[in-house]
Scaffold this active site. Structure first.
Site, PDB file in Angstrom:
ATOM      1  N   PHE A 136       0.795  -1.133  -0.023  1.00  0.00           N
ATOM      2  CA  PHE A 136      -0.065   0.027   0.054  1.00  0.00           C
ATOM      3  C   PHE A 136       0.909   1.197  -0.075  1.00  0.00           C
ATOM      4  CE2 PHE A 136      -2.395   3.569   1.758  1.00  0.00           C
ATOM      5  CZ  PHE A 136      -3.381   3.502   1.150  1.00  0.00           C
ATOM      6  N   ASP A 196       9.195   2.859   1.620  1.00  0.00           N
ATOM      7  CA  ASP A 196       8.121   3.728   2.248  1.00  0.00           C
ATOM      8  C   ASP A 196       8.126   3.520   3.554  1.00  0.00           C
ATOM      9  OD1 ASP A 196       5.494   4.591   2.744  1.00  0.00           O
ATOM     10  OD2 ASP A 196       4.440   3.772   1.193  1.00  0.00           O
ATOM     11  N   LYS A 217       2.995  10.058   7.984  1.00  0.00           N
ATOM     12  CA  LYS A 217       1.954   9.759   9.179  1.00  0.00           C
ATOM     13  C   LYS A 217       2.481  10.458  10.413  1.00  0.00           C
ATOM     14  CE  LYS A 217      -0.948   5.955   7.473  1.00  0.00           C
ATOM     15  NZ  LYS A 217      -0.684   5.541   6.342  1.00  0.00           N
TER      16      LYS A 217
END
Ligand SMILES: *Cc1c(COP(=O)(O)O)cnc(C)c1O
Length: 394
Positions: A139, A223, A252
């Site tokens: 993702f 990532d 995040k």
């Protein structure tokens, strides 16, 4: 409707459904306030927050250092565009460089998907027309570029054709070895696949990826949007592997709740890819974001939250694995996947926990994800463990 006449969740959710696009479905509740690891909804119900806005609120809710950093910066200089620099932006990049394994070049953006978009542009600029190797279950975000390297068919298919030249492979060193060649521009990998259910990479995968990328002149993009900024008990998910990636993407936890992302380029090959004018974003690293990045990183250091996350996460995991409701625990630090025993639905547990005043999330039917604020304490962890331990096992 005026604020005074809103009585609670029902009224607010009614207005939500009238006014907001339904891409998230109906929210479970309306949260109005937070403090530390607790949040309260519009009906005054209290919740223990073990999701932290999906691994975002590293310092919990309303941390005094963040409140003061944001209000001071807002009262001084809020936004300037990238035609100008600001001390807050520069200090944030300096601080980020102190936590990266080598001194790199930083580009600030506004979200995880944008950090990955930037990384994909670096890859294409590095090797024009080159293929991108991504992992099954990956993702990387919802914008079209990041979506092109995201695995889940339900996310991808309505928007095809996406960016061509992406190969999805199994996360094994054998599959990676086979997929690599001189026409690969980049390999993009999450050190732990968070959205897919907290799936750990095989040991040595990152080392092998580094070797292969070097051999073929491809870039290794990590990532770290979910795993970075102390989440795993290290600054980054790759830290323990000892490798130096070409590109690291973050978001995040980076701003402690302020929307900000970053791409760090750690090797000359990556740093040389983009020339002046080839990329940019209006908000990227504005003074507010800069102040929040700096305050978040400094507070993680000051409060010793890396060690705390590593030790508490390991102890929590050891306790959870003892429960008959749990078949295994994946992840590291305070990013844990609680794999439930056969017959227990993670979605049902997550719903029951919510009714019981605990916020967790179920990325898959079998797995509960725990990604609480890094400031969480043992008593708060125990509250979840106890609640899970009374779930009926067949
Ligand atoms: C959440 C996430 C993204 C996307 O970040 P957004 O800020 O939602 O765009 C990308 N990669 C990983 C690993 C993530 O967990």
């Amino acid at each position: 409707m005026s604020e005074q006449t809103r009585v609670g969740n029902d009224d607010l959710l009614h207005s939500y459904s009238e006014n907001l696009l339904g891409v998230y479905g109906m929210p479970q509740t309306v949260l109005v306030r937070g403090e530390g690891c607790r949040v309260w909804d519009a009906d005054g119900r209290e919740y223990l927050d073990l999701l932290a806005g999906i691994a975002v609120n590293a310092l919990g809710h309303a941390h005094p250092e963040l409140v003061s950093a944001l209000t001071q910066q807002a009262a001084t200089l809020g936004h300037v565009s990238n035609f100008f620099a600001s001390p807050a932006q520069i200090s944030a990049a300096e601080t980020l460089n102190q936590i990266l394994p080598v001194h790199g070049k930083v580009l600030f953006v506004n979200s995880g998907t944008e950090a990955n978009e930037a990384a994909l542009k670096v890859a294409r600029a590095h090797r024009s027309g080159g293929r991108i190797v991504a992992l099954r279950n990956a993702f990387h975000g919802r914008t079209l570029g990041s979506l092109s390297v995201t695995w889940k068919p339900a996310y991808r298919e309505p928007f095809e054709p996406l960016i061509p030249g992406v190969d999805f492979i199994e996360a094994t060193t054998a599959a990676l070895t086979q997929a690599m060649s001189e026409d690969v521009a980049a390999v993009i990998v999450e050190p732990i696949q968070g959205e897919a259910g907290v799936i750990d990479l095989p040991t040595d995968f990152l080392k092998r990826a580094r070797q292969l990328a070097d051999h073929y002149g491809a870039l290794l993009i990590l990532d770290e949007v979910q795993t970075g900024i102390g989440r795993t008990g290290d600054w980054f998910g790759f830290s323990a592997s000892g490798i130096i990636p070409d590109v690291v993407t973050m978001a995040k936890g980076l701003g402690g709740g302020f929307p900000v992302g970053a791409m760090a380029l750690l090797t000359p090959a990556a740093q040389q890819a983009l020339d002046t004018g080839m990329h940019g974003t209006t908000f990227g690293g504005n003074p507010l974001a800069g102040a929040m990045v700096q305050a978040t990183l400094k507070t993680i250091l000051k409060e010793g939250l890396l060690d705390h996350a590593r030790l508490l996460g390991a102890a929590w995991s050891d306790e959870l694995i003892q429960l008959p409701q749990v078949s295994s625990v994946s992840g590291r630090g305070l990013l844990l996947g609680v794999h439930l025993a056969p017959g227990i639905s993670a979605k049902a547990v997550s719903k029951a926990m919510f009714e019981h005043g605990i916020i967790v999330n179920a990325p898959t039917e079998q797995v509960l994800r725990l990604a609480p604020p890094l400031i969480i304490n043992k008593t708060e962890c125990d509250q979840f463990t106890r609640a899970l331990s009374v779930w009926e096992v067949n």
